[in-house]
Scaffold this motif. Structure first.
Motif, PDB file in Angstrom:
ATOM      1  N   LEU A 122     -11.244   2.971  -8.895  1.00  0.00           N
ATOM      2  CA  LEU A 122     -10.277   3.445  -7.903  1.00  0.00           C
ATOM      3  C   LEU A 122      -8.981   3.931  -8.555  1.00  0.00           C
ATOM      4  O   LEU A 122      -7.973   4.110  -7.874  1.00  0.00           O
ATOM      5  N   VAL A 181      -8.223   1.586   0.310  1.00  0.00           N
ATOM      6  CA  VAL A 181      -9.601   2.075   0.191  1.00  0.00           C
ATOM      7  C   VAL A 181     -10.541   0.933   0.541  1.00  0.00           C
ATOM      8  O   VAL A 181     -10.387  -0.185   0.035  1.00  0.00           O
ATOM      9  N   THR A 226      -2.552   1.463  -4.668  1.00  0.00           N
ATOM     10  CA  THR A 226      -3.781   1.325  -3.898  1.00  0.00           C
ATOM     11  C   THR A 226      -4.176  -0.137  -3.714  1.00  0.00           C
ATOM     12  O   THR A 226      -4.153  -0.928  -4.662  1.00  0.00           O
ATOM     13  N   PRO A 251       0.428   5.729  -0.952  1.00  0.00           N
ATOM     14  CA  PRO A 251      -0.427   6.803  -1.459  1.00  0.00           C
ATOM     15  C   PRO A 251      -0.268   6.982  -2.968  1.00  0.00           C
ATOM     16  O   PRO A 251       0.845   7.088  -3.482  1.00  0.00           O
ATOM     17  N   TRP A 299     -16.412   6.935  -3.397  1.00  0.00           N
ATOM     18  CA  TRP A 299     -15.819   6.081  -2.372  1.00  0.00           C
ATOM     19  C   TRP A 299     -15.591   6.885  -1.104  1.00  0.00           C
ATOM     20  O   TRP A 299     -14.902   7.895  -1.100  1.00  0.00           O
ATOM     21  N   TYR A 344     -13.450  -0.662  -0.372  1.00  0.00           N
ATOM     22  CA  TYR A 344     -14.219  -0.558  -1.607  1.00  0.00           C
ATOM     23  C   TYR A 344     -15.702  -0.865  -1.423  1.00  0.00           C
ATOM     24  O   TYR A 344     -16.517  -0.516  -2.285  1.00  0.00           O
ATOM     25  N   HIS A 375      -5.581   8.527  -3.290  1.00  0.00           N
ATOM     26  CA  HIS A 375      -5.875   7.650  -2.156  1.00  0.00           C
ATOM     27  C   HIS A 375      -4.632   7.515  -1.275  1.00  0.00           C
ATOM     28  O   HIS A 375      -3.504   7.705  -1.733  1.00  0.00           O
ATOM     29  N   ASN A 376      -4.858   7.135  -0.015  1.00  0.00           N
ATOM     30  CA  ASN A 376      -3.755   7.037   0.940  1.00  0.00           C
ATOM     31  C   ASN A 376      -3.104   5.660   1.000  1.00  0.00           C
ATOM     32  O   ASN A 376      -2.295   5.400   1.876  1.00  0.00           O
ATOM     33  N   THR A 416     -11.825   5.849   2.083  1.00  0.00           N
ATOM     34  CA  THR A 416     -10.390   6.088   2.020  1.00  0.00           C
ATOM     35  C   THR A 416      -9.853   6.231   3.440  1.00  0.00           C
ATOM     36  O   THR A 416     -10.380   7.005   4.238  1.00  0.00           O
ATOM     37  N   SER A 460     -19.248   3.080   0.117  1.00  0.00           N
ATOM     38  CA  SER A 460     -19.411   4.139  -0.870  1.00  0.00           C
ATOM     39  C   SER A 460     -20.829   4.679  -0.810  1.00  0.00           C
ATOM     40  O   SER A 460     -21.700   4.122  -0.147  1.00  0.00           O
ATOM     41  N   SER A 498       0.843  -1.199   0.000  1.00  0.00           N
ATOM     42  CA  SER A 498       0.000   0.000   0.000  1.00  0.00           C
ATOM     43  C   SER A 498       0.876   1.247   0.000  1.00  0.00           C
ATOM     44  O   SER A 498       1.845   1.348   0.751  1.00  0.00           O
ATOM     45  N   SER A 556      -3.290   7.419   6.061  1.00  0.00           N
ATOM     46  CA  SER A 556      -2.008   7.122   5.429  1.00  0.00           C
ATOM     47  C   SER A 556      -1.055   6.468   6.424  1.00  0.00           C
ATOM     48  O   SER A 556      -1.161   6.691   7.636  1.00  0.00           O
TER      49      SER A 556
END
Length: 303
Positions: free
Chosen positions: A247, A121, A226, A113, A135, A123, A117-118, A138, A126, A111, A141
């Motif tokens: 995404l 996500v 992501t 950023p 979404w 998913y 997105h950090n 998120t 939403s 993962s 971070s």
């Protein structure tokens, strides 16, 4: 180096979802410590050292998956080991190969950023708007400490210094962690479904395979971006690709990280064991768990 038995001495949390992931993680320790006495403990922990870092390993209870059990484990770990400041979620995941990311079984997705997105996500979190899905899941971070170590590791890899294989070799004495034959790494067209009630892909139509150039070596490759996290197992290629596109290029699907990210500054490391489609099976899971654990160890050695 003196073995610690004080629960306040551990600063890194390493969380797994499956026993095979936990077994691989334990083999990455340079030194194992006696586990301190813990009040009100309902989770089995392993404590030890990697490099100069004191690390506590924890695993979800058997048979439990998803964000809720992950939240329970990380909350308990933080209570039992109050000095833990950041965590790694390490294990297996389903990859999303595309023309932008040549993801293969045994590779690692980390993962990071990217694309607004950090790094992770949720998913399945939403809301519907006139312009489509928005979404809302998120998540936080990773910490600056983890991101700095990650930057160092990525630089070393870009310079051709890939130190994962020595860590993987520690698992060589366990046949279960051996790398499966490359011929079993088969990617099918997203809309071609696996025959019902078939255990393997022997009956799958060869013409539906996506042809990819063979790699010149067997070393796992790391990909950064992501990760899509949710409470359901992703096993449909069309849905996989649609959500990944929504995404802006999610690289991996998994089921636990969303339960951690807002409790710990966390980095998610996933070894790719399938392609999150109807052809998924468990044959690559042990090796994928091993590659993720090897990457996590190399990351901690950079800290």
């Amino acid at each position: 180096m003196t073995s610690s038995t004080d629960r306040y001495d551990y600063t890194i949390g390493w969380i797994c979802a499956l026993p095979i992931e936990y077994a691989a993680a334990q083999e990455m320790l340079d030194e194992k410590h006696p586990c301190p006495a813990l009040p009100h403990n309902f989770i089995v922990y392993t404590v030890g050292r990697i490099g100069v870092q004191n690390v506590v390993l924890g695993c979800l209870p058997p048979g439990q998956m998803g964000t809720v059990p992950a939240t329970a484990v990380v909350t308990h770990m933080k209570r039992m080991f109050p000095s833990v400041k950041c965590a790694l979620m390490v294990g297996i995941g389903g990859g999303v190969p595309s023309r932008y990311a040549d993801i293969r079984l045994g590779d690692i997705v980390v993962s990071h950023p990217a694309n607004g997105h950090n790094g992770v996500v949720q998913y399945d979190c939403s809301r519907v708007t006139p312009r489509g899905f928005h979404w809302t899941g998120t998540l936080a971070s990773p910490s600056d400490t983890l991101l700095r170590a990650l930057a160092t590791l990525r630089y070393n890899q870009n310079q051709g210094r890939n130190n994962l294989m020595p860590h993987l070799s520690k698992l060589g004495r366990f046949s279960i962690f051996n790398r499966p034959h490359a011929e079993s790494d088969v990617l099918f067209e997203a809309d071609y479904h696996h025959p019902r009630r078939e255990v393997d892909c022997v009956s799958c139509v060869p013409a539906k395979q996506i042809r990819r150039a063979p790699r010149t070596n067997a070393s796992p490759k790391a990909h950064y971006g992501t990760i899509a996290s949710g409470n359901a197992v992703m096993r449909d290629g069309v849905t996989r690709d649609r959500i990944s596109s929504d995404l802006k290029g999610a690289l991996c699907f998994e089921m636990e990280a969303a339960g951690l990210m807002n409790f710990f500054p966390c980095l998610v490391i996933r070894g790719i064991c399938d392609y999150a489609d109807s052809h998924k099976n468990k044959s690559w899971q042990p090796y994928a768990a091993a590659t993720a654990a090897a990457y996590a160890k190399e990351l901690l050695l950079q800290m």
